[in-house]
Design an enzyme around this catalytic site. Structure first.
Site, PDB file in Angstrom:
ATOM      1  N   ILE A  67       0.901  -1.158   0.000  1.00 62.26           N
ATOM      2  CA  ILE A  67       0.000   0.000   0.000  1.00 62.26           C
ATOM      3  C   ILE A  67       0.938   1.205   0.000  1.00 62.26           C
ATOM      4  O   ILE A  67       1.857   1.283   0.802  1.00 62.26           O
ATOM      5  CB  ILE A  67      -0.970  -0.019   1.213  1.00 62.26           C
ATOM      6  CG1 ILE A  67      -1.820   1.255   1.297  1.00 62.26           C
ATOM      7  CG2 ILE A  67      -0.249  -0.222   2.528  1.00 62.26           C
ATOM      8  CD1 ILE A  67      -2.922   1.169   2.390  1.00 62.26           C
ATOM      9  N   SER A  68       0.750   2.134  -0.927  1.00 63.12           N
ATOM     10  CA  SER A  68       1.702   3.239  -1.105  1.00 63.12           C
ATOM     11  C   SER A  68       1.731   4.155   0.121  1.00 63.12           C
ATOM     12  O   SER A  68       0.766   4.241   0.884  1.00 63.12           O
ATOM     13  CB  SER A  68       1.324   4.068  -2.334  1.00 63.12           C
ATOM     14  OG  SER A  68       1.185   3.252  -3.472  1.00 63.12           O
TER      15      SER A  68
END
Ligand code: SAH
Length: 228
Positions: A67-68
């Protein structure tokens, strides 16, 4: 569940994240700031990473994917310039293509910004988990498709914006072809291990390309990405 019980504590961490990681670093887009102040990031990470949900970095979501970092989600989201699109096209919500669903967090942020989101993920397991999570959180109208997003999704084209959360050697041609007039493609472009956040803006028949800042994403694996 713990993450529900702790909702208030997470809301405080989220507000601080928006202030220190986004606003103080120059993210100014009101739509982005409001969306990221709402979407419960803690619901998109595994239970054992819960306490790290609002830290200033990317987090593992399984299968070698991530997840960025919140800042990168914000920069990419604001680079779509959806506010300007909505002002110029008040007739309906902007249709946005999100490539690399992963946890579904980016898709939820875009939906919160008022977009009608179609998200494509190549890993069927991640796609199913993300779809279930998004529905649980009330995001019924986000469409999650399984497939090679590097080749685009002509069924719903053209798009008011296309956001790719994985690294490509070049801006994928099929995605450029699916940009509506005035729309932007935001994609990390470069080598497997280091890229530059890149924006391709379609202005009539012209394409304007702008490079924003260095970044590191997992590879976009597919026909117009990197080989497996
Ligand atoms: N946006 C996500 C993070 C994405 S990580 C989030 O908010 O959590 C990158 C994702 O891109 C991974 O889930 C990976 O499986 C996916 N991916 C890689 N190549 C792809 C392709 N060609 N088409 C669709 N998804 C792809």
């Amino acid at each position: 569940m713990r993450r529900e019980r702790d909702a208030e504590r997470f809301a405080r961490l989220r507000a601080r994240m928006v202030e220190t990681q986004l606003r103080q670093r120059g993210v100014a887009d009101a739509l982005v700031l409001a969306a990221m102040a709402e979407v419960p990031r803690e619901r998109f990470v595994d239970e054992f990473l819960l306490e790290l949900a609002y830290t200033d970095g990317a987090l593992g979501i399984g299968g070698g994917q991530t997840i960025s970092q919140p800042y990168m989600v914000a920069r990419m989201s604001e680079s779509l310039e959806l506010g300007a699109w909505i002002a110029a096209h008040p007739e309906g919500p902007p249709r946005v293509l999100d490539i690399g669903t992963g946890s579904g967090y980016q898709a939820a942020v875009l939906a919160r910004m008022g977009a009608s989101v179609i998200s494509v993920e190549r890993d069927p397991e991640l796609a199913a988990e993300a779809k279930a999570r998004l529905e649980e959180l009330g995001y019924w109208d986000i469409r999650v498709e399984v497939g090679d997003g590097s080749a685009g999704l002509p069924a719903f084209a053209p798009y008011a914006g296309i956001l790719v959360a994985a690294a490509a050697p070049e801006p994928p041609e099929p995605l450029i072809a699916e940009l509506a007039d005035g729309a932007r493609l935001v994609v990390p472009v470069g080598r497997r291990d280091l890229q530059e956040l890149t924006v391709v803006h379609r202005v009539g028949k012209r394409l304007e390309t702008e490079r924003l800042e260095p970044c590191v994403f997992v590879p976009l694996v597919g026909r117009f990405g990197f080989p497996q």
